[in-house]
Write a protein that holds these residues in place. Structure first.
Motif, PDB file in Angstrom:
ATOM      1  N   GLY A   1       0.790  -1.229   0.000  1.00 34.84           N
ATOM      2  CA  GLY A   1       0.000   0.000   0.000  1.00 34.84           C
ATOM      3  C   GLY A   1       0.817   1.272   0.000  1.00 34.84           C
ATOM      4  O   GLY A   1       0.276   2.359   0.169  1.00 34.84           O
ATOM      5  N   THR A   2       2.136   1.167  -0.213  1.00 34.63           N
ATOM      6  CA  THR A   2       2.987   2.359  -0.258  1.00 34.63           C
ATOM      7  C   THR A   2       3.762   2.406  -1.571  1.00 34.63           C
ATOM      8  O   THR A   2       3.848   1.429  -2.301  1.00 34.63           O
ATOM      9  N   ARG A   3       4.335   3.565  -1.833  1.00 28.67           N
ATOM     10  CA  ARG A   3       5.230   3.740  -2.979  1.00 28.67           C
ATOM     11  C   ARG A   3       6.581   4.202  -2.464  1.00 28.67           C
ATOM     12  O   ARG A   3       6.659   4.871  -1.421  1.00 28.67           O
ATOM     13  N   LEU A   4       7.639   3.872  -3.169  1.00 31.85           N
ATOM     14  CA  LEU A   4       8.984   4.299  -2.799  1.00 31.85           C
ATOM     15  C   LEU A   4       9.281   5.650  -3.431  1.00 31.85           C
ATOM     16  O   LEU A   4       9.048   5.851  -4.624  1.00 31.85           O
ATOM     17  N   ARG A   5       9.796   6.572  -2.633  1.00 31.46           N
ATOM     18  CA  ARG A   5      10.247   7.878  -3.124  1.00 31.46           C
ATOM     19  C   ARG A   5      11.727   7.965  -2.785  1.00 31.46           C
ATOM     20  O   ARG A   5      12.099   8.034  -1.622  1.00 31.46           O
ATOM     21  N   CYS A   6      12.574   7.951  -3.808  1.00 34.05           N
ATOM     22  CA  CYS A   6      14.028   7.881  -3.619  1.00 34.05           C
ATOM     23  C   CYS A   6      14.678   9.253  -3.748  1.00 34.05           C
ATOM     24  O   CYS A   6      14.382  10.001  -4.670  1.00 34.05           O
ATOM     25  N   PHE A   7      15.597   9.516  -2.815  1.00 39.76           N
ATOM     26  CA  PHE A   7      16.327  10.788  -2.798  1.00 39.76           C
ATOM     27  C   PHE A   7      17.788  10.610  -3.160  1.00 39.76           C
ATOM     28  O   PHE A   7      18.459  11.547  -3.533  1.00 39.76           O
TER      29      PHE A   7
ATOM     30  N   ASP B   1      22.044  12.096  -6.437  1.00 43.77           N
ATOM     31  CA  ASP B   1      21.704  12.693  -5.151  1.00 43.77           C
ATOM     32  C   ASP B   1      20.707  13.810  -5.411  1.00 43.77           C
ATOM     33  O   ASP B   1      21.034  14.798  -6.051  1.00 43.77           O
ATOM     34  N   SER B   2      19.484  13.631  -4.970  1.00 42.87           N
ATOM     35  CA  SER B   2      18.468  14.657  -5.177  1.00 42.87           C
ATOM     36  C   SER B   2      17.943  15.105  -3.830  1.00 42.87           C
ATOM     37  O   SER B   2      18.572  14.879  -2.802  1.00 42.87           O
TER      38      SER B   2
ATOM     39  N   ALA C   1      14.123  16.635  -1.591  1.00 40.60           N
ATOM     40  CA  ALA C   1      12.683  16.432  -1.425  1.00 40.60           C
ATOM     41  C   ALA C   1      11.864  16.975  -2.593  1.00 40.60           C
ATOM     42  O   ALA C   1      10.693  16.642  -2.734  1.00 40.60           O
ATOM     43  N   PHE C   2      12.465  17.778  -3.444  1.00 41.23           N
ATOM     44  CA  PHE C   2      11.723  18.372  -4.563  1.00 41.23           C
ATOM     45  C   PHE C   2      12.082  17.747  -5.904  1.00 41.23           C
ATOM     46  O   PHE C   2      11.405  17.963  -6.885  1.00 41.23           O
ATOM     47  N   ARG C   3      13.183  16.978  -5.967  1.00 40.50           N
ATOM     48  CA  ARG C   3      13.615  16.360  -7.228  1.00 40.50           C
ATOM     49  C   ARG C   3      13.798  14.856  -7.033  1.00 40.50           C
ATOM     50  O   ARG C   3      14.822  14.294  -7.375  1.00 40.50           O
ATOM     51  N   PHE C   4      12.843  14.215  -6.505  1.00 41.91           N
ATOM     52  CA  PHE C   4      12.932  12.799  -6.184  1.00 41.91           C
ATOM     53  C   PHE C   4      12.559  11.930  -7.379  1.00 41.91           C
ATOM     54  O   PHE C   4      12.023  12.406  -8.378  1.00 41.91           O
ATOM     55  N   ILE C   5      12.839  10.641  -7.246  1.00 43.18           N
ATOM     56  CA  ILE C   5      12.431   9.630  -8.213  1.00 43.18           C
ATOM     57  C   ILE C   5      11.474   8.707  -7.470  1.00 43.18           C
ATOM     58  O   ILE C   5      11.792   8.235  -6.383  1.00 43.18           O
TER      59      ILE C   5
ATOM     60  N   THR D   1      29.366  -8.434  -9.460  1.00 43.27           N
ATOM     61  CA  THR D   1      29.128  -7.995  -8.084  1.00 43.27           C
ATOM     62  C   THR D   1      29.018  -6.481  -8.084  1.00 43.27           C
ATOM     63  O   THR D   1      29.972  -5.781  -8.449  1.00 43.27           O
ATOM     64  N   VAL D   2      27.842  -5.982  -7.688  1.00 41.05           N
ATOM     65  CA  VAL D   2      27.562  -4.539  -7.703  1.00 41.05           C
ATOM     66  C   VAL D   2      26.964  -4.145  -6.352  1.00 41.05           C
ATOM     67  O   VAL D   2      25.921  -4.665  -5.955  1.00 41.05           O
ATOM     68  N   ASN D   3      27.623  -3.241  -5.650  1.00 43.82           N
ATOM     69  CA  ASN D   3      27.072  -2.691  -4.407  1.00 43.82           C
ATOM     70  C   ASN D   3      26.093  -1.586  -4.758  1.00 43.82           C
ATOM     71  O   ASN D   3      26.330  -0.824  -5.699  1.00 43.82           O
ATOM     72  N   TRP D   4      25.005  -1.467  -3.994  1.00 43.37           N
ATOM     73  CA  TRP D   4      24.030  -0.396  -4.228  1.00 43.37           C
ATOM     74  C   TRP D   4      23.611   0.227  -2.899  1.00 43.37           C
ATOM     75  O   TRP D   4      23.674  -0.416  -1.857  1.00 43.37           O
ATOM     76  N   ASN D   5      23.195   1.497  -2.959  1.00 47.28           N
ATOM     77  CA  ASN D   5      22.724   2.252  -1.792  1.00 47.28           C
ATOM     78  C   ASN D   5      21.527   3.099  -2.207  1.00 47.28           C
ATOM     79  O   ASN D   5      21.528   3.669  -3.296  1.00 47.28           O
ATOM     80  N   VAL D   6      20.542   3.203  -1.308  1.00 47.20           N
ATOM     81  CA  VAL D   6      19.347   4.016  -1.587  1.00 47.20           C
ATOM     82  C   VAL D   6      18.900   4.695  -0.302  1.00 47.20           C
ATOM     83  O   VAL D   6      18.839   4.057   0.752  1.00 47.20           O
ATOM     84  N   PHE D   7      18.592   5.984  -0.373  1.00 45.28           N
ATOM     85  CA  PHE D   7      17.916   6.717   0.702  1.00 45.28           C
ATOM     86  C   PHE D   7      16.513   6.974   0.173  1.00 45.28           C
ATOM     87  O   PHE D   7      16.345   7.472  -0.939  1.00 45.28           O
ATOM     88  N   TYR D   8      15.496   6.670   0.969  1.00 45.38           N
ATOM     89  CA  TYR D   8      14.126   6.747   0.458  1.00 45.38           C
ATOM     90  C   TYR D   8      13.130   6.902   1.605  1.00 45.38           C
ATOM     91  O   TYR D   8      13.477   6.792   2.774  1.00 45.38           O
ATOM     92  N   ILE D   9      11.901   7.154   1.223  1.00 45.25           N
ATOM     93  CA  ILE D   9      10.787   7.100   2.164  1.00 45.25           C
ATOM     94  C   ILE D   9       9.686   6.279   1.501  1.00 45.25           C
ATOM     95  O   ILE D   9       9.687   6.078   0.290  1.00 45.25           O
TER      96      ILE D   9
END
Length: 130
Positions: free
Chosen positions: A50-56, A93-94, A96-100, A117-125
């Protein structure tokens, strides 16, 4: 006071509708990291139902050359797509106004052209979707 002002400013950028019981006043920023190794789709984050990901912030860094890109859902459009040399970093790096943002219940996927082998990082809400 300066630190408090910055915190309030950042929170205002992700503030949701006040006064509605299904929306908190502020949403907590989440961070996730991991490793993708298979050619094709590698699921990074599955949102709460019931949620969507908003990535910064999104990044990936492979150990060997690979073409990599993020997308939302298996049939989604690739973004942040690059042919990357090994030991390089690709980052978006975006704020709160230029999110994906994905649609409701869409997972964030890292797509790889070959097994690497690929490392990944995400900041999101996670944004509740009524």
């Amino acid at each position: 006071k300066k630190e408090e002002k910055l915190r309030i400013t950042m929170q205002q950028g992700i503030k949701t509708r006040q006064g509605m019981p299904e929306y908190p006043e502020y949403i907590e920023e989440l961070r996730a990291s991991g490793q993708a190794v298979n050619a094709g789709d590698n699921t990074c984050i599955t949102p709460t139902a019931g949620t969507r990901l908003r990535c910064f912030y999104l990044s990936y860094n492979p150990y060997t050359p690979v073409e990599a890109a993020f997308k939302f859902a298996a049939g989604g459009t690739l973004f942040l797509k690059n042919n990357v040399n090994g030991l390089s970093v690709i980052a978006k790096d975006s704020n709160a106004f230029r999110f994906i943002q994905g649609a409701k219940d869409e997972a964030l996927i890292l797509n790889l052209s070959v097994g690497a082998t690929v490392n990944w990082n995400v900041f999101y809400i996670e944004i509740p979707v009524p």
